[in-house]
Write an enzyme that holds these catalytic residues in place. Structure first.
Site, PDB file in Angstrom:
ATOM      1  N   SER A  52       8.321  -8.291   0.791  1.00 28.96           N
ATOM      2  CA  SER A  52       8.289  -9.486   1.464  1.00 28.96           C
ATOM      3  C   SER A  52       8.030 -10.454   0.388  1.00 28.96           C
ATOM      4  O   SER A  52       7.680 -10.617  -0.545  1.00 28.96           O
ATOM      5  CB  SER A  52       7.204  -9.866   2.500  1.00 28.96           C
ATOM      6  OG  SER A  52       7.422  -8.363   3.340  1.00 28.96           O
TER       7      SER A  52
HETATM    8  N1  SAM Z   1       4.478  -4.485   3.047  1.00 30.75           N
HETATM    9  C1  SAM Z   1       5.805  -4.175   2.196  1.00 30.75           C
HETATM   10  C2  SAM Z   1       5.413  -4.566   0.681  1.00 30.75           C
HETATM   11  O1  SAM Z   1       4.463  -5.254   0.445  1.00 30.75           O
HETATM   12  O2  SAM Z   1       6.397  -4.008  -0.117  1.00 30.75           O
HETATM   13  C3  SAM Z   1       6.894  -4.671   2.759  1.00 30.75           C
HETATM   14  C4  SAM Z   1       7.375  -3.955   3.830  1.00 30.75           C
HETATM   15  S1  SAM Z   1       9.016  -3.950   4.365  1.00 30.75           S
HETATM   16  C5  SAM Z   1       9.234  -5.752   4.846  1.00 30.75           C
HETATM   17  C6  SAM Z   1       8.914  -3.068   6.065  1.00 30.75           C
HETATM   18  C7  SAM Z   1       8.520  -1.635   5.822  1.00 30.75           C
HETATM   19  O3  SAM Z   1       8.110  -1.263   7.326  1.00 30.75           O
HETATM   20  C8  SAM Z   1       9.557  -0.779   5.192  1.00 30.75           C
HETATM   21  O4  SAM Z   1       9.251  -0.112   4.073  1.00 30.75           O
HETATM   22  C9  SAM Z   1       9.912   0.190   6.447  1.00 30.75           C
HETATM   23  O5  SAM Z   1      10.314   1.297   6.025  1.00 30.75           O
HETATM   24  C10 SAM Z   1       8.538   0.218   7.291  1.00 30.75           C
HETATM   25  N2  SAM Z   1       8.599   0.754   8.584  1.00 30.75           N
HETATM   26  C11 SAM Z   1       9.519   0.251   9.423  1.00 30.75           C
HETATM   27  N3  SAM Z   1       8.975   0.864  10.659  1.00 30.75           N
HETATM   28  C12 SAM Z   1       7.985   1.531  10.555  1.00 30.75           C
HETATM   29  C13 SAM Z   1       7.042   2.466  11.380  1.00 30.75           C
HETATM   30  N4  SAM Z   1       7.201   2.521  12.456  1.00 30.75           N
HETATM   31  N5  SAM Z   1       6.038   3.026  10.716  1.00 30.75           N
HETATM   32  C14 SAM Z   1       5.760   2.647   9.491  1.00 30.75           C
HETATM   33  N6  SAM Z   1       6.217   2.007   8.583  1.00 30.75           N
HETATM   34  C15 SAM Z   1       7.802   1.377   9.134  1.00 30.75           C
END
Ligand code: SAM
Length: 205
Positions: A52
């Site tokens: 992000s």
């Molecule tokens: N917090 C992260 C960082 O600091 O790099 C950024 C996260 S990215 C914007 C969103 C993440 O949410 C992705 O890696 C995606 O695979 C994960 N994601 C989506 N749906 C999810 C779920 N139901 N449970 C866990 N992770 C999920």
């Protein structure tokens, strides 16, 4: 990055600013993107996902009002960067990622940097992590169609949940405060996140 993109836009929580100064963001992206790690933007981390934008990490973290010592749940480990910022500010961080390759890489990065208060697991974070609940703070770093009920249930009274809610293309960051007799909800800022995919998120890839 912290001065120009975070402080200047009004984030005043000194603990959050200090934590973001400390965490080496360039070590959470692919080496070919390391030179862009401190830009005012999200960056790709593989598997169609992103780390992000720094400002959004700051807004979400500040909205959790961490004082130190809390148990925090993060949904969407991604690169592990947000988890590292949380680990600087809280007692114990639990983080769930649905894509195993990202969870593995984040685990390695956090271990190398010495963050031993972060526990990562692979799974559907929209169900929360009932085995280690309740939490004083929960942050969802993917956009959801609604607030997942299990996450509200796993917040302790007085706990804060921060989550982007809206369509797959645009969301509003929402803060949910758990009370004895229900919740208070507040809308913070517009945002665009990748989708929360799961039982209480969007269905399918
Ligand atoms: N917090 C992260 C960082 O600091 O790099 C950024 C996260 S990215 C914007 C969103 C993440 O949410 C992705 O890696 C995606 O695979 C994960 N994601 C989506 N749906 C999810 C779920 N139901 N449970 C866990 N992770 C999920």
């Amino acid at each position: 990055m912290v001065k120009e993109q975070v402080e200047r836009r009004g984030i005043a929580d000194v603990r959050v600013l200090e934590a973001m100064r400390k965490v080496p963001r360039h070590l959470f992206v692919d080496p070919v993107l390391a030179g862009r790690a401190y830009e005012d933007a999200p960056l790709p981390i593989g598997e169609g996902q992103t780390i992000s934008q720094p400002y959004m990490v700051a807004v979400m973290t500040a909205a959790l009002s961490l004082q130190g010592g809390e148990r925090v749940l993060e949904i969407g480990t991604g690169s592990g960067y947000q988890a590292a910022v949380l680990a600087e500010l809280a007692g114990q961080v639990y983080s769930i990622e649905r894509i195993p390759a990202l969870a593995d890489r984040a685990q390695g990065t956090l271990r190398r940097l010495g963050y031993d208060n972060v526990t990562i697991r692979v799974g559907d974070g929209s169900m929360g992590w009932p085995e280690v609940a309740p939490f004083e703070a929960i942050v969802v770093t993917a956009g959801a169609p609604c607030v997942p009920p299990p996450l509200v249930e796993q917040l302790q009274v007085g706990g804060r949940l921060v989550i982007p809610v809206g369509s797959p293309h645009a969301q509003t960051l929402r803060r949910v405060l758990r009370k004895e007799d229900g919740v208070d909800q507040e809308e913070l800022v517009g945002c665009v996140f990748v989708r929360l995919v799961g039982e209480h998120g969007w269905q399918g890839e």
